[in-house]
Design an enzyme around this catalytic site. Structure first.
Site, PDB file in Angstrom:
ATOM      1  N   GLY A  11     -12.103 -32.891   2.969  1.00 23.27           N
ATOM      2  CA  GLY A  11     -13.162 -33.852   2.654  1.00 23.27           C
ATOM      3  C   GLY A  11     -13.360 -34.931   3.697  1.00 23.27           C
ATOM      4  O   GLY A  11     -13.925 -35.990   3.400  1.00 23.27           O
ATOM      5  N   SER A  12     -12.974 -34.672   4.948  1.00 21.46           N
ATOM      6  CA  SER A  12     -13.140 -35.736   5.951  1.00 21.46           C
ATOM      7  C   SER A  12     -14.621 -36.007   6.246  1.00 21.46           C
ATOM      8  O   SER A  12     -15.001 -37.145   6.522  1.00 21.46           O
ATOM      9  CB  SER A  12     -12.359 -35.425   7.236  1.00 21.46           C
ATOM     10  OG  SER A  12     -12.939 -34.363   7.940  1.00 21.46           O
ATOM     11  N   LYS A  92     -17.468 -21.538  -0.712  1.00 21.51           N
ATOM     12  CA  LYS A  92     -18.066 -20.467  -1.509  1.00 21.51           C
ATOM     13  C   LYS A  92     -19.534 -20.298  -1.165  1.00 21.51           C
ATOM     14  O   LYS A  92     -20.198 -21.247  -0.740  1.00 21.51           O
ATOM     15  CB  LYS A  92     -17.950 -20.804  -3.008  1.00 21.51           C
ATOM     16  CG  LYS A  92     -16.517 -20.933  -3.483  1.00 21.51           C
ATOM     17  CD  LYS A  92     -15.866 -19.571  -3.555  1.00 21.51           C
ATOM     18  CE  LYS A  92     -14.381 -19.693  -3.851  1.00 21.51           C
ATOM     19  NZ  LYS A  92     -13.667 -18.437  -3.753  1.00 21.51           N
ATOM     20  N   ASN A 108     -25.839 -27.728   5.702  1.00 16.91           N
ATOM     21  CA  ASN A 108     -24.436 -27.376   5.967  1.00 16.91           C
ATOM     22  C   ASN A 108     -24.082 -27.801   7.384  1.00 16.91           C
ATOM     23  O   ASN A 108     -24.953 -27.859   8.257  1.00 16.91           O
ATOM     24  CB  ASN A 108     -24.248 -25.866   5.830  1.00 16.91           C
ATOM     25  CG  ASN A 108     -22.807 -25.446   6.070  1.00 16.91           C
ATOM     26  OD1 ASN A 108     -21.872 -26.063   5.558  1.00 16.91           O
ATOM     27  ND2 ASN A 108     -22.608 -24.409   6.865  1.00 16.91           N
ATOM     28  N   HIS A 110     -21.600 -26.750  10.579  1.00 16.33           N
ATOM     29  CA  HIS A 110     -20.777 -25.647  11.090  1.00 16.33           C
ATOM     30  C   HIS A 110     -20.164 -26.091  12.413  1.00 16.33           C
ATOM     31  O   HIS A 110     -20.877 -26.630  13.274  1.00 16.33           O
ATOM     32  CB  HIS A 110     -21.657 -24.404  11.287  1.00 16.33           C
ATOM     33  CG  HIS A 110     -20.893 -23.218  11.752  1.00 16.33           C
ATOM     34  ND1 HIS A 110     -20.130 -22.442  10.900  1.00 16.33           N
ATOM     35  CD2 HIS A 110     -20.730 -22.675  12.987  1.00 16.33           C
ATOM     36  CE1 HIS A 110     -19.548 -21.481  11.591  1.00 16.33           C
ATOM     37  NE2 HIS A 110     -19.895 -21.599  12.855  1.00 16.33           N
ATOM     38  N   ASP A 151     -24.840 -18.994   7.571  1.00 18.74           N
ATOM     39  CA  ASP A 151     -25.057 -19.688   8.848  1.00 18.74           C
ATOM     40  C   ASP A 151     -26.372 -19.320   9.536  1.00 18.74           C
ATOM     41  O   ASP A 151     -26.472 -19.402  10.755  1.00 18.74           O
ATOM     42  CB  ASP A 151     -23.882 -19.417   9.818  1.00 18.74           C
ATOM     43  CG  ASP A 151     -22.566 -19.939   9.266  1.00 18.74           C
ATOM     44  OD1 ASP A 151     -22.577 -20.958   8.552  1.00 18.74           O
ATOM     45  OD2 ASP A 151     -21.525 -19.321   9.556  1.00 18.74           O
TER      46      ASP A 151
HETATM   47  C1  GRF Z   1     -15.617 -28.855   8.987  1.00 11.34           C
HETATM   48  O1  GRF Z   1     -15.083 -28.413  10.194  1.00 11.34           O
HETATM   49  C2  GRF Z   1     -17.021 -28.335   8.830  1.00 11.34           C
HETATM   50  O2  GRF Z   1     -17.658 -28.104  10.044  1.00 11.34           O
HETATM   51  C3  GRF Z   1     -16.809 -27.022   8.118  1.00 11.34           C
HETATM   52  O3  GRF Z   1     -15.706 -27.237   7.274  1.00 11.34           O
HETATM   53  C4  GRF Z   1     -14.900 -28.278   7.789  1.00 11.34           C
HETATM   54  C5  GRF Z   1     -14.726 -29.271   6.678  1.00 11.34           C
HETATM   55  O4  GRF Z   1     -13.796 -30.263   7.012  1.00 11.34           O
HETATM   56  N1  GRF Z   1     -17.995 -26.592   7.425  1.00 11.34           N
HETATM   57  P1  GRF Z   1     -13.570 -31.490   6.036  1.00 11.34           P
HETATM   58  O5  GRF Z   1     -13.139 -30.940   4.684  1.00 11.34           O
HETATM   59  O6  GRF Z   1     -14.855 -32.253   5.972  1.00 11.34           O
HETATM   60  O7  GRF Z   1     -12.466 -32.273   6.673  1.00 11.34           O
END
Ligand code: GRF
Length: 202
Positions: A11-12, A92, A108, A110, A151
């Site tokens: 969740g960063s 998911k 999203n 990526h 994607d």
């Molecule tokens: C990130 O690298 C994002 O690009 C990908 O999943 C990761 C999620 O990281 N979709 P976090 O849970 O937000 O730390």
């Protein structure tokens, strides 16, 4: 806007969006977290910020057909009058009914430059390993609308990050994540300001 975050992990990025909200860099309300993993870091973050959490996972609802299962998401999203869904490490696939109902309202992030290094098994360190193995000198991040194919929705933002000769998958992931944390709130701000239009047909 009313925003719902979907997350499964640390969740960063969710935290970065909440930080941007605290600093008033974005104006939207972060109303809801939907997760498939009630024990993930994102749930802890939601609790700290009094963001409501809805836990929807196949294990909880094994008997529902795909449409009924999608309707669980749609009901929660309607209840909170959500305008924008932000996927932040959600592992998911989103049901097609949800994608249709929130057409071009789901974004999203990526951790590579799509359309390269995307697709079904391209998540987490898999992405960065593939990038390192390919020998490319530039990677980065992509923010895109979500459609039915992994994607492949319309790209709305990209940022390049240099791949150094001494980078490995871990260091590259760390490097790109820093840019993710500034880019996701920036894109939300652009949507708020009408610079990126949501809900329109592609
Ligand atoms: C990130 O690298 C994002 O690009 C990908 O999943 C990761 C999620 O990281 N979709 P976090 O849970 O937000 O730390």
């Amino acid at each position: 806007m009313n925003i719902c975050i979907f997350a499964s992990g640390t969740g960063s990025n969710f935290q970065a969006i909440l930080n941007a909200k605290s600093k008033r860099e974005i104006q939207s309300r972060i109303c809801l977290l939907i997760t498939n993993n009630s024990k993930c870091g994102a749930v802890e973050i939601a609790k700290n910020y009094s963001v409501d959490v809805v836990h929807i996972s196949r294990k909880l609802y094994p008997d529902l057909d795909p449409v009924q299962y999608s309707n669980l998401f749609i009901s929660a999203l309607k209840k909170y009058e959500i305008d924008l869904i932000v996927l932040a490490g959600y592992m998911k696939k989103i049901g097609k009914e949800v994608v249709q109902e929130y057409y071009n309202r789901i974004i999203n992030i990526h951790p590579a430059l799509l359309p390269s290094f995307g697709g079904e098994n391209m998540f987490g360190l898999n992405v960065h390993r593939a990038v390192i193995e390919s020998g490319v000198k530039v990677s980065g991040l992509t923010i895109h609308f979500v459609n039915q194919d992994y994607d492949q929705g319309k790209i709305i933002f990209q940022k390049c990050v240099e791949v150094s000769d001494d980078d490995d998958a871990f260091s590259l992931q760390k490097k790109i994540l820093i840019y993710e944390h500034e880019s996701y709130p920036e894109v939300i701000k652009r949507i708020e300001n009408g610079l990126i239009k949501i809900g329109e047909k592609q």
